[in-house]
Write a protein that holds these residues in place. Sequence first.
Motif, mmCIF file in Angstrom:
data_model
loop_
_atom_site.group_PDB
_atom_site.id
_atom_site.type_symbol
_atom_site.label_atom_id
_atom_site.label_comp_id
_atom_site.label_asym_id
_atom_site.label_seq_id
_atom_site.Cartn_x
_atom_site.Cartn_y
_atom_site.Cartn_z
ATOM 1 N N ASP A 191 0.808 -1.220 0.000
ATOM 2 C CA ASP A 191 0.000 0.000 0.000
ATOM 3 C C ASP A 191 0.834 1.260 0.000
ATOM 4 O OD1 ASP A 191 -2.387 -1.193 -0.198
ATOM 5 O OD2 ASP A 191 -2.699 -1.409 1.959
ATOM 6 N N SER A 192 1.927 1.263 0.800
ATOM 7 C CA SER A 192 2.676 2.507 0.903
ATOM 8 C C SER A 192 3.336 2.850 -0.426
ATOM 9 C CB SER A 192 3.710 2.421 2.022
ATOM 10 O OG SER A 192 4.715 1.508 1.696
ATOM 11 N N LEU A 193 3.753 1.849 -1.181
ATOM 12 C CA LEU A 193 4.343 2.115 -2.488
ATOM 13 C C LEU A 193 3.249 2.460 -3.500
ATOM 14 C CD1 LEU A 193 7.072 2.211 -3.892
ATOM 15 C CD2 LEU A 193 6.721 -0.130 -4.609
ATOM 16 N N ALA A 194 2.137 1.754 -3.421
ATOM 17 C CA ALA A 194 1.039 2.013 -4.357
ATOM 18 C C ALA A 194 0.513 3.433 -4.206
ATOM 19 C CB ALA A 194 -0.084 1.003 -4.134
ATOM 20 N N GLU A 195 0.532 3.939 -2.965
ATOM 21 C CA GLU A 195 0.105 5.321 -2.724
ATOM 22 C C GLU A 195 0.951 6.311 -3.510
ATOM 23 O OE1 GLU A 195 -2.079 7.034 -0.230
ATOM 24 O OE2 GLU A 195 -3.142 5.203 -0.776
ATOM 25 N N ARG A 196 2.224 5.936 -3.697
ATOM 26 C CA ARG A 196 3.135 6.845 -4.389
ATOM 27 C C ARG A 196 3.115 6.655 -5.898
ATOM 28 N NH1 ARG A 196 7.193 9.201 -1.689
ATOM 29 N NH2 ARG A 196 7.249 10.456 -3.557
ATOM 30 N N ILE A 241 8.926 -12.176 -29.833
ATOM 31 C CA ILE A 241 8.624 -11.756 -28.472
ATOM 32 C C ILE A 241 7.187 -11.275 -28.407
ATOM 33 C CG2 ILE A 241 9.400 -9.350 -28.751
ATOM 34 C CD1 ILE A 241 10.959 -10.171 -25.995
ATOM 35 N N GLN A 242 6.549 -11.554 -27.296
ATOM 36 C CA GLN A 242 5.174 -11.066 -27.095
ATOM 37 C C GLN A 242 5.248 -9.724 -26.375
ATOM 38 O OE1 GLN A 242 2.259 -12.526 -28.046
ATOM 39 N NE2 GLN A 242 3.552 -14.016 -29.119
ATOM 40 N N PRO A 243 4.760 -8.650 -26.995
ATOM 41 C CA PRO A 243 4.862 -7.361 -26.316
ATOM 42 C C PRO A 243 3.941 -7.285 -25.105
ATOM 43 C CG PRO A 243 3.573 -7.158 -28.306
ATOM 44 C CD PRO A 243 4.107 -8.550 -28.297
ATOM 45 N N VAL A 244 4.395 -6.552 -24.113
ATOM 46 C CA VAL A 244 3.609 -6.370 -22.891
ATOM 47 C C VAL A 244 3.120 -4.922 -22.876
ATOM 48 C CG1 VAL A 244 3.680 -6.408 -20.377
ATOM 49 C CG2 VAL A 244 5.062 -7.999 -21.682
ATOM 50 N N THR A 245 1.839 -4.722 -22.769
ATOM 51 C CA THR A 245 1.338 -3.346 -22.623
ATOM 52 C C THR A 245 0.398 -3.270 -21.437
ATOM 53 O OG1 THR A 245 -0.451 -3.783 -24.155
ATOM 54 C CG2 THR A 245 1.486 -2.699 -25.055
ATOM 55 N N GLU A 246 0.287 -2.052 -20.931
ATOM 56 C CA GLU A 246 -0.650 -1.760 -19.845
ATOM 57 C C GLU A 246 -1.476 -0.578 -20.321
ATOM 58 O OE1 GLU A 246 -1.373 -2.529 -16.427
ATOM 59 O OE2 GLU A 246 -0.568 -4.480 -16.995
ATOM 60 N N THR A 247 -2.644 -0.396 -19.746
ATOM 61 C CA THR A 247 -3.484 0.698 -20.221
ATOM 62 C C THR A 247 -3.570 1.860 -19.238
ATOM 63 O OG1 THR A 247 -5.332 -0.573 -19.403
ATOM 64 C CG2 THR A 247 -4.939 -0.624 -21.782
ATOM 65 N N ALA A 248 -3.186 1.629 -17.982
ATOM 66 C CA ALA A 248 -3.417 2.664 -16.967
ATOM 67 C C ALA A 248 -2.601 3.936 -17.238
ATOM 68 C CB ALA A 248 -3.076 2.127 -15.583
ATOM 69 N N GLY A 249 -1.389 3.804 -17.724
ATOM 70 C CA GLY A 249 -0.583 4.970 -18.067
ATOM 71 C C GLY A 249 0.034 5.684 -16.888
ATOM 72 N N ASP A 250 -0.178 5.197 -15.676
ATOM 73 C CA ASP A 250 0.414 5.873 -14.516
ATOM 74 C C ASP A 250 1.761 5.224 -14.178
ATOM 75 O OD1 ASP A 250 -0.488 3.509 -13.602
ATOM 76 O OD2 ASP A 250 -1.702 4.286 -11.974
ATOM 77 N N LEU A 251 2.328 5.697 -13.074
ATOM 78 C CA LEU A 251 3.634 5.180 -12.687
ATOM 79 C C LEU A 251 3.586 3.698 -12.378
ATOM 80 C CD1 LEU A 251 5.402 7.696 -10.347
ATOM 81 C CD2 LEU A 251 6.414 6.406 -12.185
ATOM 82 N N GLN A 252 2.489 3.284 -11.756
ATOM 83 C CA GLN A 252 2.396 1.870 -11.410
ATOM 84 C C GLN A 252 2.424 1.012 -12.674
ATOM 85 O OE1 GLN A 252 -1.136 0.444 -9.416
ATOM 86 N NE2 GLN A 252 0.146 -0.659 -7.972
ATOM 87 N N ALA A 253 1.744 1.513 -13.725
ATOM 88 C CA ALA A 253 1.746 0.767 -14.984
ATOM 89 C C ALA A 253 3.159 0.664 -15.535
ATOM 90 C CB ALA A 253 0.836 1.450 -15.992
ATOM 91 N N ARG B 272 8.317 6.073 1.619
ATOM 92 C CA ARG B 272 8.087 7.414 2.149
ATOM 93 C C ARG B 272 6.704 7.936 1.756
ATOM 94 N NH1 ARG B 272 11.742 10.295 -0.727
ATOM 95 N NH2 ARG B 272 13.381 9.648 0.649
ATOM 96 N N LEU B 273 6.057 8.599 2.717
ATOM 97 C CA LEU B 273 4.754 9.195 2.437
ATOM 98 C C LEU B 273 4.958 10.608 1.926
ATOM 99 C CD1 LEU B 273 2.895 8.098 5.652
ATOM 100 C CD2 LEU B 273 2.465 7.240 3.381
#
Lengths: 391, 303
Positions: A191-196, A241-253, B272-273
Motif C-alpha cells: 500500500d505505501s508504495l502504491a500510494e506513491r 517476443i510477445q509485447p507487454v502493454t498496460e493501459t493505466a498509463g500511470d507510474l504503477q503501470a 516514504r509518504l
Amino acid sequence: MAEKFTIPIGPQHPALKEPGHFEFMVDGEIITGASVRLGYVHRGIEKAAEGRNWTQDIYLLERICGICSHVHALAFCLGVEQLAGVSAPPRAQAIRVLIAELERIHSHFLWLGVAAHEAGFDTLFMYAWRDRETVMDALETFTGNRVNYSANLLGGVKCDVTPGIASQIYRAVDNLEERTRHYLNVITSDDSLAERTRGVGVMTPEQADQLGVMGPTARASGVMRDIRVVAPYAAYTDFPIQPVTETAGDLQARFIVRLSELFESYRLIRSILDHLPAGDLKTRMPRRVKAGETISRVEAPRGELFYFIRSNGTDMPDRVKVRTPTLCNLASVLTLVIGRQIADIPMILVGIDPCFSCNDRAVSLVDNKGERRWTWEALRQYGIDYYRRWR
Amino acid sequence: MTLLQMLIALLIFPGGLFVLVNGLAYQWARRKLIARLQNRIGPRWFQPLADTIKLMAKEQIIPDGVNALLFTGLPVLALTGALTAVLYLPIAGLPSSASFPGDLIVTLYLLSLLTICTSLVGLNSNDRFSVMGALRTLTQLFAYEAPFMLALLGPAVVARSWEISQIASSWNWLIVTQPIGFGIAMIGLMGKLELPPFDAPEAETEIVAGALTEYSGRGLALFHLARAVELVAGLTLIAAFYLGGLSNPLDYLLKTLLLLVALASIQTLLARLRITQTVGGWWRYGVLLMLAQWLVIMLGRTL
C-alpha cells in the motif's frame, strides 16, 4: 504564494544520478511549470566516432551508456553490416539477442532499485540490487565483463555459449524469475508504495503519441512501440517476443510493464539456450565499407535506440548519429509534472528511466543571465585560440 | 539535592554524558538493524560517535544573509531541550532526577523543541531546499503532535497524575488496555524523529536534506545528537507508560530495545509518504482513533 518560487533540481542533486538541470516553478507544494536544460555530460562521442575506424568505433559507442552498452554496439554493428552487405551467422545473431535480453534484465532491476529509492523505499532498492548481481555474475562469466560486455564484432560475436555458461544462465534466470514474481507482487500489493505510484503521472495514449515517448514508457500508456516486434532485427525473427502493454498509463503501470516484460526476456533466454543454432560465430568483414547510408533501430531497455550511419567508402564512418530513447521520453516529464506535488517529481522523472549521459548530444553555452550563446564559428575560433595559447 | 548531585545529574547521569552515549548507541543499533533487514552490512559500533567527533572538528560554514546568532544558537537550544527533557524521565530504569506535578506537559514541550528549532533554522537558512524542508517539518508537526500528546496523556489519566514518575510507578501494562494509544505513540515518535515513512521533511531525492541542508560541522553534529537523545527519551517515555514501567537497568534495556526493534521494522517496511499523505493520515485516522480511545478511557473512568 503569489510570486514565483523556483525549485532547482540539478545539475547536482541527490535525485539525479547524472547531471541535468530542471527548474520547477511551485506554488506551495504544487508544480505550476517546468523546464529542462541538458548538455552537462556532452562528450563529443559522435565527432570522435568520425575520427576512428569502424572497429574502434564499436568500443567507443559501447561506452555511450554504462547500463545498456550492448545495444549501442549491437545497433552500430547491425547498421555497418547492412552497409557492407554482410550478415552475421545465425548463432552470432542468437547470442547477440541473448546478451541483449540479459542486459535488459540487469537494466530493469537497476531501474527498479533506483525507482524504489526515489520513493523512499530503500528496502526494495537494496533487495532489487542484490538480485541484480545474479545476472551481472552471469554476464561476467559469459562475456568477461560486468558492464561494457564488448561481445560484438563487425560480422559476429566474440563469446560463445558453453554448457557451463548455459547452465549458469539457466540457474540465474530461474532465480530471477521467482524474484521478479515477488517484486511484481510487492509493487501491486504494497500500500505505501502504491500510494506513491497509483494515479501518479498519468499519460493517456493520445498524449503518449503526441509526446513521442518510446519503449516501456509508451507501452505503459497502451501504445505498442517495441522495435523487437514491429521491426525485428538480429534473431528476433526466429525468436519472436510477445509485447507487454498496460493501459493505466500511470507510474504503477510503468513498474508493471517493466517487470512483466522481464518474464518475456526469461522465456526468450531459455528458448535461445534450448535452440541455439549451430555454426560459426563470425563472418568475414571488409576493412572498408561501401559508401552509403543506413538507419539501424534496436529496442534498448529504455525504448527505441536509433542509429544513422553514413559511409564514404573509407575505413572510417563519415557520420554517426545516435538518438537514445531518453531524448524522446524527456519531454513527457515536463508535461506530466504540472499540477503534481514536489514529492512526485523524482518519481515521474525516474518513471521514464532517464539516462542523461547517453542523451546529451550538444551543449548550449549560456552566461549566467541566460542570454549570450556561442555561435559555432565563435566556439571553434575560441578553441583554436585556446590551444594556440597553451602550445 | 546538593550542588554536586545536581551537577552530576546535569552533566553525567542521566542528563549529559550517559544519555548522549546511550543515544548514539541506540542510533547505531537502529541503523544496524535496518541495514541487516535490508540485506546490507551496516555501520560499525562506533560509527555514530566517529561521525559526531568528525563533525565537531569540522568547520561550520555560515551562509551569507543568515542571522549568525540564530544559525549557531538554535542547534544548541535543540540539544538543550532534549537533554533537559531527559531529567524528568526514568532513564536506565532509575528514578528520575527531577520531578514536579505536571512535568509530563513540560517534557512533551521540551521534546517538541527539536522540531521547532529544525524548522526555524530552515527558515533562517536562506536556501530554497531549507525553506521547503522547514515548511514540511512544521506541517508535519501539526499533524502528529496532537495525537502524540493525547497518546501520552492517556496513561496519565489512568494513573490520575500529570507527574511522569508517578505514572511510571503505577506499573500498568497499558499496551493491553490501550493498544491504540501505544501504536500512535510509537508512530508519533517516528514522525517526531522524521524517520521513514515520515521523512518527507528531509526527503533527499526531493529537497536534499530539508531544513538542515546548509548545516555542516558543529551545528549538524548538535542536531544529530539532539535527535539521538530524543530517540532515547521517546523510547523511555513509551516504555515507562505502556510497557509496565521501568524498574531496573535490565528492564530498561530490554523494553527500550524491544521498542527499537519495532521501530526499525516499521521503518524498513514502508515507502516514504508524501507530506499530504502524512497530514491526511494523521488527521483522518490518527486523531479519530485517538479520540475513540479517549472516549473509552473516559467511559471506563465514569462507570
